[in-house]
Motif scaffolding. Structure first.
Motif: not given
Length: 190
Positions: A37-56
Motif C-alpha cells: 500500500y505504501q510503496a504505491t503511494g498510499s493511493l485512495v480509491f473510490k469506485d475503482g478510481k484513484a482519487v488521491g493519496s493519503e500523504l498529499i
C-alpha cells in the motif's frame, strides 16, 4: 594514460549499474513485497478510481467539503514537484495580508461562525503538501459542512471523531484529521 583510464571507466559503469539500477530495483521490490500500500503511494480509491493519496493534500474549494490547509507550492496547490514553504516571516506584511484574506474567506463561507479561526486553516505547512488539519480546524468547519449538506451537526462531529488520527508514532504531535478521507466519508454518508 589508457591503462589508468580503463579501470576508472569500468568502475564508473559497474557502480552506476549497482547504485543506479540494481539497488533501486531491489529496494523497490522489497518495499512492494513488504509494504504494498505504501510503496504505491498510499493511493485512495473510490469506485475503482484513484482519487488521491493519503500523504498529499488536495484543494477543496466547495463549501460543502472540509477545506485543507493552504498550500504554498508553486504553480498549482499541492504540487508535489514544487514542495516547500512560503518562507514568510511572522512580521512580513505579505503573510499578515494573506492570513487576513483567508480569515475573510472563511468568515464569508460561514458568516454565523464567530469562533476563533484555527491557525492551520490560514497558514501553510512546511511542505505545502500537508493532507491533515487539526481536530479544531475540522470542528470549526463542521457547522458549515453540516448546514450545506443537510446533515445533523452531531453526525458530522461523529465523522470527524471516526477520522481523527492519533499522534504520529504515539509520541510527538497533536491529533489530526486527513481531509481527503473525511470528505470521502462525507460523500458516503450523504
Amino acid at each position: 594514460m589508457l591503462a589508468l583510464l580503463r579501470p576508472a571507466l569500468v568502475l564508473f559503469f559497474v557502480l552506476s549499474l549497482v547504485t543506479g539500477l540494481a539497488y533501486p530495483l531491489l529496494t523497490t521490490g522489497v518495499a512492494k513485497a513488504l509494504f504494498p500500500y505504501q510503496a504505491t503511494g498510499s493511493l485512495v480509491f473510490k469506485d475503482g478510481k484513484a482519487v488521491g493519496s493519503e500523504l498529499i493534500g488536495q484543494s477543496f474549494s466547495d463549501p460543502r467539503y472540509f477545506w485543507s490547509r493552504p498550500s504554498a507550492t508553486a504553480l498549482t496547490p499541492y504540487n508535489a514537484s514544487a514542495s516547500g514553504g512560503a518562507n514568510l516571516g511572522p512580521l512580513n506584511p505579505a503573510l499578515l495580508d494573506a492570513i487576513k484574506t483567508r480569515i475573510a474567506a472563511l468568515r464569508a463561507a460561514d458568516p454565523g461562525n464567530t469562533a476563533p479561526v484555527p491557525a492551520d486553516l490560514v497558514t501553510h505547512s512546511a511542505s505545502g503538501l500537508d493532507p491533515h488539519i487539526s481536530v479544531a480546524a475540522a470542528q470549526y468547519q463542521a457547522p458549515r459542512v453540516a448546514r450545506l449538506r443537510n446533515l445533523p451537526l452531531e453526525r458530522v462531529h461523529a465523522l470527524i471523531a471516526e477520522h481523527t488520527e492519533g499522534s504520529p508514532h504515539g509520541i510527538l504531535g497533536d491529533q489530526r484529521v486527513n481531509v481527503l478521507l473525511l470528505n470521502l466519508a462525507l460523500d458516503s454518508a450523504h
